[in-house]
Design an enzyme around this catalytic site. Structure first.
Site, PDB file in Angstrom:
ATOM      1  N   LYS A   1       0.874  -1.162   0.000  1.00 52.84           N
ATOM      2  CA  LYS A   1       0.000   0.000   0.000  1.00 52.84           C
ATOM      3  C   LYS A   1       0.916   1.218   0.000  1.00 52.84           C
ATOM      4  O   LYS A   1       1.628   1.486   0.969  1.00 52.84           O
ATOM      5  CB  LYS A   1      -0.913  -0.026   1.228  1.00 52.84           C
ATOM      6  CG  LYS A   1      -2.031   1.017   1.175  1.00 52.84           C
ATOM      7  CD  LYS A   1      -1.548   2.329   1.736  1.00 52.84           C
ATOM      8  CE  LYS A   1      -2.638   3.389   1.726  1.00 52.84           C
ATOM      9  NZ  LYS A   1      -2.104   4.715   2.130  1.00 52.84           N
TER      10      LYS A   1
ATOM     11  N   GLY B   1       4.200   3.561  10.829  1.00 49.59           N
ATOM     12  CA  GLY B   1       3.429   4.786  10.776  1.00 49.59           C
ATOM     13  C   GLY B   1       2.958   5.211  12.149  1.00 49.59           C
ATOM     14  O   GLY B   1       3.611   4.934  13.162  1.00 49.59           O
ATOM     15  N   SER B   2       1.803   5.858  12.191  1.00 51.92           N
ATOM     16  CA  SER B   2       1.302   6.443  13.423  1.00 51.92           C
ATOM     17  C   SER B   2       0.649   5.409  14.327  1.00 51.92           C
ATOM     18  O   SER B   2       0.234   4.338  13.873  1.00 51.92           O
ATOM     19  CB  SER B   2       0.266   7.528  13.099  1.00 51.92           C
ATOM     20  OG  SER B   2      -0.916   6.950  12.550  1.00 51.92           O
TER      21      SER B   2
ATOM     22  N   GLY C   1      -3.164   5.095  13.123  1.00 54.23           N
ATOM     23  CA  GLY C   1      -3.354   4.296  11.913  1.00 54.23           C
ATOM     24  C   GLY C   1      -2.952   2.856  12.106  1.00 54.23           C
ATOM     25  O   GLY C   1      -3.647   1.933  11.662  1.00 54.23           O
ATOM     26  N   GLY C   2      -1.831   2.638  12.782  1.00 57.09           N
ATOM     27  CA  GLY C   2      -1.357   1.279  12.997  1.00 57.09           C
ATOM     28  C   GLY C   2      -2.278   0.483  13.893  1.00 57.09           C
ATOM     29  O   GLY C   2      -2.534  -0.701  13.653  1.00 57.09           O
TER      30      GLY C   2
ATOM     31  N   GLU D   1       5.066  -0.943  13.451  1.00 57.56           N
ATOM     32  CA  GLU D   1       5.879   0.025  14.190  1.00 57.56           C
ATOM     33  C   GLU D   1       5.061   1.295  14.268  1.00 57.56           C
ATOM     34  O   GLU D   1       4.756   1.914  13.249  1.00 57.56           O
ATOM     35  CB  GLU D   1       7.208   0.278  13.476  1.00 57.56           C
ATOM     36  CG  GLU D   1       8.101   1.281  14.197  1.00 57.56           C
ATOM     37  CD  GLU D   1       9.264   1.747  13.356  1.00 57.56           C
ATOM     38  OE1 GLU D   1       9.564   2.961  13.405  1.00 57.56           O
ATOM     39  OE2 GLU D   1       9.847   0.921  12.635  1.00 57.56           O
TER      40      GLU D   1
ATOM     41  N   CYS E   1      12.001   7.933  13.273  1.00 60.71           N
ATOM     42  CA  CYS E   1      11.218   7.218  14.284  1.00 60.71           C
ATOM     43  C   CYS E   1      12.000   7.011  15.576  1.00 60.71           C
ATOM     44  O   CYS E   1      11.412   6.710  16.611  1.00 60.71           O
ATOM     45  CB  CYS E   1      10.753   5.872  13.738  1.00 60.71           C
ATOM     46  SG  CYS E   1      12.085   4.856  13.070  1.00 60.71           S
TER      47      CYS E   1
ATOM     48  N   GLU F   1       4.854  11.188  21.621  1.00 60.67           N
ATOM     49  CA  GLU F   1       5.710  11.556  20.499  1.00 60.67           C
ATOM     50  C   GLU F   1       5.147  12.778  19.781  1.00 60.67           C
ATOM     51  O   GLU F   1       3.952  12.864  19.519  1.00 60.67           O
ATOM     52  CB  GLU F   1       5.831  10.389  19.524  1.00 60.67           C
ATOM     53  CG  GLU F   1       6.702  10.693  18.314  1.00 60.67           C
ATOM     54  CD  GLU F   1       6.718   9.547  17.311  1.00 60.67           C
ATOM     55  OE1 GLU F   1       7.641   9.523  16.470  1.00 60.67           O
ATOM     56  OE2 GLU F   1       5.810   8.691  17.355  1.00 60.67           O
TER      57      GLU F   1
END
Length: 509
Positions: free
Chosen positions: A166, A221-222, A225-226, A245, A282, A375
């Site tokens: 994606k 990603g975030s 979203g994750g 992650e 990250c 974060e």
């Protein structure tokens, strides 16, 4: 699912550059997954897999100028950074080719029958097989190394798993170019195009994780979203592994002795680490525990001078820029929070680096200051000034899981004296990589590397960097009492493939 156009956007201006593709429909996602599934057989031969990975690296290098130009146009990360990242990506592909050839990742174990054991041991032969089609969700901040040809894709292909990626909306044109390069490399070895699918669009990403023929997923990603995708993977009729992650504060503890010994060096090193890549790594250090007193003041002064000299930069997209500006402003409004160098907007499209300071006691208890323990993506860090060791320990005890945790010790402490051993013991439960007298930015691609950590840093105990990343896409199978004529070549007594293995308790190389 409506098919909307996918545009390449210039982060330096916020303007659309060109239409790249359209968002994939549900039918197109289905077609990509089915094509990937049909390509599985072409990856069965380890020799072919290794050759494909090496050819992919060669072809990416040959297209370097075009790829770096496209990446810079969409990310503003700069040719130097992107050229290095592409080199890392190619190195990673070749490293996995070597792992495939060696074969130790198959984890072959053979036990012959032993009637004298209690209970008796039958003939058992164990190794690992590929899971199947892997969904990969590209990251925004590493358009090469954590994207179409990045570590998730490379390790999945090395395991024998076809991939459907994606694409990240921040670099769709680059994603198309890289996918085309990998497909041409596959064709050189008789591997169908379907071995690497590529889809665009938010809804396509949701459809992908739900597809019944997708067997595992990798995500960078975030947290938001994750976690949504992780929950979707677990809610399927047949749940699948989701290696995500998600986010990391990457705490740093500076002992009083270390600050007294080299405050200026630590301050300038911190500035370089937290502003590297405009703070979009990250593993950026987002929280620093530094002592009160003269040594801590020297550290803050050094950090102030170094960050003040840092040029404004462009974030990957305007959504990230807006979140960064709003995030630092919200944090700066808290009582007792000071901004020796104020981070935030700089012009219409850039941001300035900066940092916040706060008494560590504010973070030791649950409340509104928990915002400082989250974060904030961009060039900012929080320096929490602690009064004594107990206060520093109280803050550490409240931290969630992280990718990294760092401690700066004095020479005496690093030699095992004083606080050194205790601090390392306090940091180990917090992260997957613990650093001493270094900085977390920069994740080496090496066999011993571990890029992961307790939740929310990652959703599993595995790594996304290094040779053992291949383990995510494999599952063990044991054959019991199988006739020799039916055994896979990997499990035969005569070892025709010359694999490393454990044979009746003896390690054979």
């Amino acid at each position: 699912m409506a098919a909307a156009p996918v545009w390449s956007v210039d982060p330096r201006t916020g303007k659309q550059r060109e239409q790249v593709a359209v968002e994939a429909t549900g039918q197109e996602v289905d077609a990509a997954v089915r094509a990937a599934r049909d390509a599985r057989g072409a990856l069965e031969d380890r020799t072919v897999r290794a050759a494909f990975l090496r050819t992919a690296a060669d072809r990416l290098e040959a297209a370097r100028d075009q790829l770096v130009e496209a990446a810079d146009a969409e990310t503003a990360l700069g040719p130097v950074r992107l050229t290095g990242e592409l080199a890392r990506t190619c190195y990673q592909l070749r490293a996995f080719a070597g792992i495939v050839e060696e074969g130790a990742f198959l984890d072959v174990v053979i036990n012959h029958p032993d009637d004298t054991a209690t209970p008796p041991v039958p003939d058992l032969r164990r190794y690992k097989v590929p899971l199947g089609v892997v969904a990969v969700y590209s990251a925004s901040n590493f358009p090469f190394a954590f994207s179409v040809a990045g570590g998730d894709t490379a390790s999945a292909l090395a395991a024998g798993c076809p991939v459907v990626v994606k694409a990240h909306p921040d670099h769709p044109a680059l994603s198309e170019l890289v996918a085309a390069v990998l497909r041409r490399a596959a064709a050189e070895h008789g591997i169908p195009d379907g071995v690497l699918g590529l889809v665009h669009g938010f809804e396509a990403g949701v459809e992908l994780i739900k597809h019944p023929q997708v067997t595992a997923a990798g995500f960078t990603g975030s947290v938001r979203g994750g976690r949504a995708l992780f929950d979707a993977a677990a809610a399927r009729p047949v749940p699948i592994p989701f290696h995500g992650e998600l986010g990391s504060l990457n705490p740093v503890l500076v002992t009083e002795a270390a600050a007294a010994e080299r405050a200026e060096q630590i301050g300038s090193g911190l500035a370089g680490s937290m502003t590297l890549g405009v703070g979009q790594f990250c593993v950026k250090p987002g929280l620093v525990l530094a002592p009160q007193g003269a040594a801590g003041d020297r550290l803050v002064k050094s950090l102030t001078e170094a960050v003040s000299d840092t040029e404004a930069g462009v974030l990957l997209d305007h959504r990230m820029r807006d979140n960064f500006v709003a995030g630092v402003a919200e944090r700066a409004r808290l009582a007792d929070v000071e901004t020796p160098v104020t981070p935030g907007a700089n012009g219409e499209h850039t941001v300035s680096a900066g940092f916040l300071t706060v008494p560590a006691g504010r973070l030791a208890q649950e409340g509104e200051y928990d915002l400082l323990l989250e974060e904030c993506f961009g060039p900012v860090t929080v320096v929490a000034r602690y009064e004594d060791e107990d206060e520093a320990t109280a803050v550490l005890s409240r931290l969630p899981g992280n990718l990294t945790a760092t401690v700066h010790l004095s020479a005496e402490e690093a030699a095992g004296e004083g606080r050194g051993p205790r601090v390392l013991a306090e940091l180990t439960p917090l992260a997957g990589r613990v650093l001493v007298n270094g900085w977390p930015t920069g994740v080496a691609v090496a066999p011993a590397q571990h890029h992961g950590g307790p939740y929310p840093a990652t959703t599993s105990t595995s790594t996304s960097v290094g040779g053992t990343a291949i383990e995510r896409w494999l599952r063990p199978v044991v054959y019991q009492g199988a006739p020799a004529a039916l055994l896979p070549a990997e499990l035969r007594d005569d070892n025709p493939l010359g694999l490393p293995r454990r044979f009746d308790g003896r390690l054979e190389r």
